[in-house]
Design a protein around this motif. Sequence first.
Motif, PDB file in Angstrom:
ATOM      1  N   GLN A  74       0.833  -1.205   0.000  1.00 52.56           N
ATOM      2  CA  GLN A  74       0.000   0.000   0.000  1.00 52.56           C
ATOM      3  C   GLN A  74       0.869   1.257   0.000  1.00 52.56           C
ATOM      4  OE1 GLN A  74      -2.915   0.377   3.175  1.00 52.56           O
ATOM      5  NE2 GLN A  74      -3.283   2.496   2.587  1.00 52.56           N
ATOM      6  N   GLU A  75       1.919   1.225   0.827  1.00 54.79           N
ATOM      7  CA  GLU A  75       2.791   2.390   0.906  1.00 54.79           C
ATOM      8  C   GLU A  75       3.512   2.600  -0.423  1.00 54.79           C
ATOM      9  OE1 GLU A  75       2.702   4.464   3.211  1.00 54.79           O
ATOM     10  OE2 GLU A  75       4.469   5.706   2.846  1.00 54.79           O
ATOM     11  N   LEU A 168      17.167  -8.039 -10.901  1.00 55.72           N
ATOM     12  CA  LEU A 168      18.048  -8.488  -9.830  1.00 55.72           C
ATOM     13  C   LEU A 168      19.093  -7.410  -9.603  1.00 55.72           C
ATOM     14  CD1 LEU A 168      18.997 -10.850  -7.964  1.00 55.72           C
ATOM     15  CD2 LEU A 168      20.461 -11.590  -9.834  1.00 55.72           C
ATOM     16  N   THR A 181      15.868  -8.742  -5.149  1.00 57.22           N
ATOM     17  CA  THR A 181      16.524 -10.019  -4.845  1.00 57.22           C
ATOM     18  C   THR A 181      15.618 -11.166  -5.273  1.00 57.22           C
ATOM     19  OG1 THR A 181      15.643  -9.794  -2.613  1.00 57.22           O
ATOM     20  CG2 THR A 181      17.954  -9.274  -2.905  1.00 57.22           C
ATOM     21  N   TRP A 182      16.283 -12.255  -5.658  1.00 56.91           N
ATOM     22  CA  TRP A 182      15.534 -13.475  -5.936  1.00 56.91           C
ATOM     23  C   TRP A 182      15.357 -14.200  -4.623  1.00 56.91           C
ATOM     24  CZ3 TRP A 182      18.079 -15.779 -10.991  1.00 56.91           C
ATOM     25  CH2 TRP A 182      17.971 -14.809 -12.016  1.00 56.91           C
ATOM     26  N   TYR A 187      14.517 -19.767  -6.315  1.00 60.50           N
ATOM     27  CA  TYR A 187      15.665 -20.679  -6.294  1.00 60.50           C
ATOM     28  C   TYR A 187      15.211 -22.133  -6.287  1.00 60.50           C
ATOM     29  CZ  TYR A 187      18.800 -16.774  -5.609  1.00 60.50           C
ATOM     30  OH  TYR A 187      19.512 -15.628  -5.793  1.00 60.50           O
ATOM     31  N   ILE A 190      14.278 -23.038  -9.730  1.00 62.56           N
ATOM     32  CA  ILE A 190      15.482 -23.227 -10.556  1.00 62.56           C
ATOM     33  C   ILE A 190      16.133 -24.563 -10.212  1.00 62.56           C
ATOM     34  CG2 ILE A 190      17.820 -22.380 -10.994  1.00 62.56           C
ATOM     35  CD1 ILE A 190      16.642 -19.519 -10.556  1.00 62.56           C
ATOM     36  N   VAL A 194      17.025 -27.853 -12.532  1.00 61.49           N
ATOM     37  CA  VAL A 194      18.309 -28.546 -12.569  1.00 61.49           C
ATOM     38  C   VAL A 194      18.115 -30.024 -12.255  1.00 61.49           C
ATOM     39  CG1 VAL A 194      20.575 -28.704 -11.483  1.00 61.49           C
ATOM     40  CG2 VAL A 194      19.584 -26.462 -11.983  1.00 61.49           C
ATOM     41  N   LEU A 197      16.796 -31.966 -15.162  1.00 68.10           N
ATOM     42  CA  LEU A 197      17.803 -32.307 -16.172  1.00 68.10           C
ATOM     43  C   LEU A 197      18.657 -33.483 -15.709  1.00 68.10           C
ATOM     44  CD1 LEU A 197      18.835 -28.717 -17.336  1.00 68.10           C
ATOM     45  CD2 LEU A 197      17.299 -30.346 -18.457  1.00 68.10           C
ATOM     46  N   VAL A 198      19.023 -33.448 -14.413  1.00 72.54           N
ATOM     47  CA  VAL A 198      19.792 -34.568 -13.858  1.00 72.54           C
ATOM     48  C   VAL A 198      18.958 -35.837 -13.942  1.00 72.54           C
ATOM     49  CG1 VAL A 198      20.856 -35.480 -11.756  1.00 72.54           C
ATOM     50  CG2 VAL A 198      21.112 -33.058 -12.342  1.00 72.54           C
ATOM     51  N   TYR A 201      18.732 -37.301 -17.320  1.00 73.01           N
ATOM     52  CA  TYR A 201      19.965 -37.984 -17.701  1.00 73.01           C
ATOM     53  C   TYR A 201      19.950 -39.416 -17.195  1.00 73.01           C
ATOM     54  CZ  TYR A 201      24.876 -39.370 -17.379  1.00 73.01           C
ATOM     55  OH  TYR A 201      26.046 -40.052 -17.435  1.00 73.01           O
ATOM     56  N   ARG A 204      17.311 -41.555 -18.909  1.00 67.59           N
ATOM     57  CA  ARG A 204      17.736 -42.037 -20.223  1.00 67.59           C
ATOM     58  C   ARG A 204      18.655 -43.243 -20.058  1.00 67.59           C
ATOM     59  NH1 ARG A 204      21.935 -40.587 -23.595  1.00 67.59           N
ATOM     60  NH2 ARG A 204      21.497 -40.889 -25.826  1.00 67.59           N
ATOM     61  N   LYS A 208      16.857 -46.314 -21.786  1.00 70.44           N
ATOM     62  CA  LYS A 208      17.247 -46.421 -23.199  1.00 70.44           C
ATOM     63  C   LYS A 208      17.570 -47.862 -23.572  1.00 70.44           C
ATOM     64  CE  LYS A 208      18.789 -44.225 -27.110  1.00 70.44           C
ATOM     65  NZ  LYS A 208      19.970 -43.509 -27.595  1.00 70.44           N
TER      66      LYS A 208
ATOM     67  N   ILE B   4      22.674 -33.480 -24.455  1.00 70.05           N
ATOM     68  CA  ILE B   4      22.237 -33.563 -23.057  1.00 70.05           C
ATOM     69  C   ILE B   4      23.434 -33.663 -22.138  1.00 70.05           C
ATOM     70  CG2 ILE B   4      21.054 -35.048 -21.381  1.00 70.05           C
ATOM     71  CD1 ILE B   4      18.907 -35.475 -23.429  1.00 70.05           C
ATOM     72  N   LEU B   8      24.460 -31.227 -19.173  1.00 70.85           N
ATOM     73  CA  LEU B   8      24.709 -31.692 -17.810  1.00 70.85           C
ATOM     74  C   LEU B   8      26.046 -31.200 -17.289  1.00 70.85           C
ATOM     75  CD1 LEU B   8      23.292 -35.304 -17.784  1.00 70.85           C
ATOM     76  CD2 LEU B   8      22.548 -33.359 -16.404  1.00 70.85           C
ATOM     77  N   LEU B  11      25.767 -27.833 -15.919  1.00 71.33           N
ATOM     78  CA  LEU B  11      24.957 -27.648 -14.712  1.00 71.33           C
ATOM     79  C   LEU B  11      25.718 -27.153 -13.487  1.00 71.33           C
ATOM     80  CD1 LEU B  11      22.223 -30.354 -14.493  1.00 71.33           C
ATOM     81  CD2 LEU B  11      22.011 -27.871 -14.450  1.00 71.33           C
ATOM     82  N   ARG B 590      -1.734  10.910   1.054  1.00 69.42           N
ATOM     83  CA  ARG B 590      -0.738  11.783   0.437  1.00 69.42           C
ATOM     84  C   ARG B 590      -0.971  11.836  -1.066  1.00 69.42           C
ATOM     85  NH1 ARG B 590       4.129   8.575   2.660  1.00 69.42           N
ATOM     86  NH2 ARG B 590       2.382   7.260   3.193  1.00 69.42           N
TER      87      ARG B 590
END
Lengths: 217, 680
Positions: A74-75, A168, A181-182, A187, A190, A194, A197-198, A201, A204, A208, B4, B8, B11, B590
Amino acid sequence: MKENELIFGPRIPKELWEKERKRFLIPSIVLVAAAVLLFISIFLPYWKITLIAPQYPQGLTASMYVNRLTGDVQEIDGLNHYIGMKPLGEAAVLERTLSIFIIIGIALLIAGAVYVHSPFALFLCIPAVMYPAFFLGDLYFWMRSFGMNLDKRAPLSGAIKPFVPPLLGEGKIAQFATVATWEVGLYMSIAASVLILVGLYFHRRAYKPLLIDSSGR
Amino acid sequence: MTRIKRLLALLPVFLLAITPVCFTSCKNSGSEKEAGDQGTAAVDIPASVEEIAVERGLSPKDVIAALKTYIPSGKYDDYVMFASGGHSGQVFVIGVPSMRLLKTIGVFTPEPWQGWATGSAESQEILSEGDMPRGINKKLTWADVHHPSLSETNGDYDGQFLFVNDKANARVAVIDLRDFETKQIIKNPNTISDHGASFVTPNTEYVIETTQYSTPLPFDEYAGMDEYKEKYRGLATFHKFDREKGRIDESQSFSIELPPYWQDLCDAGKKVSDGWAFCNSINSEMATGGINEGNPPYEAGISQREADYLHVFNWRKAEQVFKEGKAKDLNGQYIIPLDTAIAEGLIYFMTIPKSPHGVDVSPNGNFIVASGKLDTHATVYSFEKIMDAIKNNKVEGKDPFGVPILNFADVMEKQVEIGLGPLHTQFDNEGNAYTSVFVESTLAKWKLGPPDYDGPDAWTVVEKIPVQYNIGHVVCAEGDTVAPDGKYCVALNKWSIDRFLPVGPLHPQNFQLIDISGKNMQLLYDMPIGVGEPHYVQMVKADKLKPWLVYPEVGFNPMTMSVDPEAAAIGNERIVRNGDTVEVWMSVIRSHFNPEHISVKEGDKVIMHLTNVERARDATHGFAIDGYNVNLSLEPGESSTVEFTADKPGVFPFYCTEFCSALHLEMMGYLLVQPTQPKS
Ligand SMILES: [Cu+2]
């Protein structure tokens, strides 16, 4: 090969599961952890701006969550009206309304990827991986939109030129030093990216060979 | 697939990149706080300090006094004093040990800065509660504020409420310490002069108010001086305090009729003596003065007898008697007749030498200290002995009205030689009493006796410190509670003579801070009071006060202490005409009022509801209408109403009287009053 195997990939043969449990567990755990992180981030602040000026010894802060703003909003709005900026509550209304459902959806997709043993799992994870970048992009869009579109009839419109507050780090607006600041939520999202992605990996590496086996059969 | 892998590999780099950001931002907020909270542990005193002391002519004692009182910017005092504002009709709030004035609280008189009775309907209503009763159409525009009393729980200050009296008109006010504003003013319906007020019972069940100068009851009934003994009376009123509502409830209050002695100061019993109250009196002679008729003046007539009467009240029993319906309604005040009070054992007298003034109950409630101002002693009574005397009917007689007088020798514990003109006594946490000695201009420190203090020097003065000059009351840190703190006393001096730069013939009063923590008392600081003559003061530990920094919600009405249903808010601003009444809902922020133009016709009644919608500390706005004698103080969140008749046509700017922002001057609007008949 059955039809749904095209999407869900092959199931794990029992003997293999018993022999190499770790190989399959790791990607599942990592992906679920990412989903959980993302989910928890809903309750935590993502971004914070602190305004510092002599007459505000404690500073003014606004903390951004995915669905709300807290702090001295508000301020800050009151001060912003002098420069013709719209109230912060008018920004990103749609995003804030939908955010929780979307994030839960994204998290469920990651969790779902645990059961998908094919490259399709990657597609389920893409929204979550991209999510922090999307958040920051959207934040930038709104800050730019608010900072650049100041009401020309505002009391101080002549004194303050349109500006874009930093995503930032430090900035300056009139007598205020600003620090963006984040926060922990961001975090965590994020970190979730990460982890995904790990996880992919290891996913797969785990599936696979099975995939080659099943298609080769 | 190699992509990939490459991703990695990247990372860890990414992780490393974001970690420091988190660490720095997290760390920063933590370390800032610590720096703010902790003072410096060790100080290197530079040699220049000595140079400064020499240059300014300061003795080592002065330097120590300065060090003990200086509060650096941004640090707070340990104690807060609430001082009666005397003639100003206000209360002063003062920090200790810095002796800085923190605030004045408007009580019985208009105080424009706080918008107190300068236009706001709320404050006007409270102040008018204290108007003279029964059609005596007299607005009281001044008061003689005497004795502030903080609310207590179990005999200790609880920091919630403050009560003060107006001696000149027999009024009692209630101040809420959440917002430091006056909430209620009670005009005693039957007496016109009080002094033994306001003193609270240990759980603030009652606020005690006793008459000073006797009059017929009610005071607006005529009786000549020749009927003094027959018709003139005093009253001890026990105002029932409803803590929940934060108001005195007159329907549950009662009074005791008293002989026409001039009742003086009072104190409520505590701990062992809880349920009792003690009030001094002078003029047991019932002198009626009349120097102009060849009689001895009051000052002589009243000092004739060797002794006066210290009144002992059993208020707990009186409450019972009142609830049994034995009190008589006089103008809405329930008075227990003196005969009933005597018969029921509600009142006893103890003789006290020579025109006494103060009466103070010791922290454990076992001693009652009274001083005769023309005597050199403080007379200490034992509560245990008083009870014993009452029980075993050890009386030395009755006064002319039949009140039993307890046998002096049976109730007196000790007479302590203090000095010339002892007045008031406060206590510390080590069995010491501190008595102000008016004629001598000293503060006397003396030892209580067993069981409170057991030493060879019991009941003797151990030290005296000169004060400048003519000390009236004395206050010590929480010095009239069950748990005094020691540390500080303040001598509340009536004369300052040569202590301050001359400011014309009317001199300020002098509050002198005295450090009592060491072996010897040390005078630390003189504070001039140039607003009125304070009488009593109470000093409370600062952390007991929990005041609001802004009103808890937007639209808050300080009179009801809740959100006003009529409060204006952002988005509902409007002007509504209803016949000859124009009602305005105005938001204040204000730096604008909304609406800014208010057009009315001459003779319209205007009702304005204003709300300061700000939430920031200190973002107070004023609201003044030029020429209409209106100024409101709209504190953050506060809603206020102003009502007036637009009887003067013309154009009247209204504006914000607080320098709220850089565009403060622009924070204004116009009240346009159209004349009903155009000028020919
Ligand atoms: Cu203003």
